[in-house]
Write an enzyme that holds these catalytic residues in place. Structure first.
Site, PDB file in Angstrom:
ATOM      1  N   ASP A 276      44.623  40.642  40.124  1.00 46.57           N
ATOM      2  CA  ASP A 276      45.882  40.174  39.526  1.00 46.57           C
ATOM      3  C   ASP A 276      46.942  40.614  40.148  1.00 46.57           C
ATOM      4  OD1 ASP A 276      47.293  38.878  37.720  1.00 46.57           O
ATOM      5  OD2 ASP A 276      46.389  39.768  35.901  1.00 46.57           O
TER       6      ASP A 276
ATOM      7  N   HIS B  15      54.250  36.219  43.950  1.00 49.43           N
ATOM      8  CA  HIS B  15      53.926  36.697  42.527  1.00 49.43           C
ATOM      9  C   HIS B  15      52.676  37.221  42.403  1.00 49.43           C
ATOM     10  CE1 HIS B  15      57.866  36.732  40.558  1.00 49.43           C
ATOM     11  NE2 HIS B  15      58.007  35.524  41.426  1.00 49.43           N
TER      12      HIS B  15
END
Length: 447
Positions: free
Chosen positions: A359, A153
Site C-alpha cells: 500500500d 500516491h
C-alpha cells in the site's frame, strides 16, 4: 499566484443536499488550498458520467477533459488499472501489457496537457496527481513555462520490477518533466532514483539531471484531516453507535478490518490469519469477534469478482467451523460506510487489523489510530504508513502464523501499554495532518 490541480477524479460529489466536496484523500488535502489561492481543478470527464460543477460559492473552477468510452476503458480500465496498478503493487502475474492500452493512455495524457495549457496563465503553479498521469509533466514542459509538481500516491516499485514495462523510459521521462516529484516514503524515493539511473539519467543525492534542469525527488507523507476525526471521536452520536456495535459483537474483544475489496489489500489473507488465531489460540473462542468491512470495488472486473468469491468462501468456512449459539466469530460487511459510521467502528474496536499486501500509505490506519480510545493497531509492514506509525504492531501480511501470534499479543496487551502506544501514534498522525501535506509540498516546489 493561482494553482492548477490535475487529477483523474473531480473533487466534488453529488449528495441529496446538492454538491459537496468529496470525502477524504485528495479533495480534503487540496480543496482548501485551492479555495484559498483560487484556481482550477482539471479532471477527466468519465464516459457516461453526469457532468457536475463546483458549488456556486466555491473559488474553484472545475475543468473536465471529455473522454470517449474507448479512451476511458483503455486509459483508466486498461493501462492505469491493469498495468500500472498491479505492477506498482508487485502483482506481476496480473499485469496485462497491451500496446493499445498504452496508446490510449498517451492520447488521454495529451488531452490533459492541452486542457491544462489552455487554462494556464503566467505565474500559475501546476500540481499533477498520481499514476493516471505519468506522462503529463513532460507533455506540459513542452508547452508552458511553469513550476510543475508531481505526486505519486501508490508505491513506486523497485527498478528491477519497473523495467518490466516496455514503455518504462517514456514514463520516467514524463515524470521528470516536473520540477519536484513527491512520494509518501523514503523507500519510494530511493526506488524512483534507482529507476531514473537505470534509464541513464544522472542522479546526485535526491536530484535527477535532465539536460540543463535538475529535478528534486522528495518524501512528503500524506495524512488525514485530524480536526474532522477529532470531532468524530468526541461526537455523542458516534459514541452511541460504537456502544451498539460492541453489543452486536457480543464478545470481550473486537477486531476490525476496513478495506476496499481489492487484491492489494490482503482481505483474504487477513481472514485466514483470523481463522489461524481461532485454531491455534482456542482460548479466544467465544471471547473475540471480528468485523471485516469490505467496500465493493471494480465489480465489473473478473479478477475482483473472483476475489470476492474466495473471500466469501473463507468467511463461510470460519462461520461454519466456529459459530455457536451464543457467539458469532465473524461479521462480514460488504458495503460502503460514511466517515461518521466508520468512526463508530474505530471507537468500538479493541484492535484494528490493517494488513495490505502492499500500500502506498493507508489512511485507514491513521484514521483508526487517531479516533480510537484504547485500541491497538496491527499494521502491515508493507504499507507506507508503517514507516511513520512506529508504535503499531507491525506484521508480515503473508505470514499467517505470525499475524495470528500478533493478534494474540494485541488482544492480551495491558491497558497501560495500549494507552501509551496509542498516545504516541496520535502525535505522529498530528504531524502528518493532511492540509499541511499540500502546503509543505507546494512550499518546497515554489521555494
Amino acid at each position: 499566484m493561482s494553482l492548477i490541480v490535475v487529477a483523474n477524479r473531480a473533487p466534488f460529489r453529488l449528495t441529496p443536499e446538492g454538491l459537496a466536496p468529496a470525502v477524504g484523500g485528495l479533495a480534503t488535502a487540496l480543496l482548501p488550498v485551492l479555495e484559498a489561492r483560487g484556481g482550477v481543478w482539471v479532471a477527466a470527464g468519465e464516459w457516461g458520467e453526469k457532468p457536475i460543477a463546483p458549488p456556486r460559492e466555491s473559488r474553484v473552477r472545475l475543468l473536465r477533459v471529455p473522454l470517449t468510452e474507448r479512451e476511458w476503458q483503455g486509459y483508466y480500465g486498461g493501462f492505469a488499472n491493469r498495468v500500472l496498478w498491479p505492477l506498482c503493487h508487485y502483482f506481476l502475474e496480473r499485469v496485462e501489457l497491451r500496446r493499445e492500452h498504452f496508446q490510449d493512455y498517451l492520447r488521454v495524457n495529451r488531452r490533459f496537457a492541452e486542457a491544462v495549457s489552455g487554462a494556464w496563465r503566467e505565474g500559475d503553479v501546476v500540481f499533477v496527481q498520481d499514476y493516471h498521469l505519468l506522462l503529463l509533466p513532460g507533455l506540459l514542459r513542452e508547452r508552458i513555462r511553469a513550476p510543475i509538481g508531481f505526486f505519486f500516491h501508490i508505491p513506486w516499485p523497485s527498478s528491477g520490477v519497473f523495467r518490466i514495462l516496455p514503455w518504462g523510459r517514456a514514463l520516467v521521462e514524463g515524470v521528470l518533466g516536473a520540477d519536484l516529484v513527491g512520494f509518501h516514503t523514503p523507500e519510494y524515493v530511493e526506488n524512483f532514483l534507482r529507476t531514473a539511473a537505470y534509464y541513464g539519467f544522472p542522479v546526485e543525492g535526491n536530484r535527477v539531471r535532465v539536460g540543463e534542469r535538475s529535478v528534486r525527488v522528495e518524501a512528503h507523507p500524506l495524512g488525514i484531516d485530524t480536526r474532522r476525526f477529532r470531532e468524530l471521536a468526541e461526537d455523542p452520536g458516534v459514541g452511541a453507535h460504537a456502544r451498539a456495535l460492541r453489543r452486536l459483537a457480543g464478545a470481550d474483544r473486537l477486531i476490525l478490518g476496513v478495506d476496499r475489496l481489492d487484491y492489494t489489500k490482503g482481505v483474504l489473507e487477513r481472514l485466514l490469519a483470523y481463522e489461524r488465531l481461532l485454531q491455534s489460540y482456542p482460548h479466544w473462542r467465544g471471547r473475540v469477534a471480528f468485523f471485516q468491512i469490505a467496500t465493493p470495488s471494480r465489480t465489473s472486473v473478473a479478477a475482483y469478482r473472483e476475489l470476492k468469491r474466495r473471500v466469501d468462501e473463507a468467511a463461510g468456512r470460519i462461520l461454519g467451523n466456529f459459530l455457536r449459539e451464543d457467539w458469532v466469530p465473524l461479521r462480514y460487511f460488504y458495503q460502503t460506510y460514511s466517515q461518521e459510521e466508520l468512526a463508530a467502528f474505530y471507537r468500538a474496536a479493541d484492535v484494528a487489523f490493517i494488513t495490505p499486501l502492499r500500500d502506498g500509505m493507508n489512511l485507514v490506519a491513521l484514521e483508526y489510530a487517531y479516533t480510537a480510545g484504547e485500541g491497538v493497531l496491527v499494521l502491515s509492514s508493507l504499507a507506507g504508513a508503517a514507516e511513520y506509525l512506529k508504535e503499531a504492531l507491525l506484521v508480515n501480511p503473508y505470514d499467517l502464523d505470525g499475524m495470528a501470534a500478533t493478534l494474540d499479543r494485541a488482544l492480551r496487551m495491558p491497558l497501560g501499554e495500549r494507552q501509551e502506544r496509542l498516545e504516541a501514534l496520535k502525535g505522529r498522525v498530528e504531524a502528518l495532518e493532511v492540509q499541511g501535506w499540500a502546503e509543505r509540498f507546494l512550499a518546497s516546489l515554489e521555494g
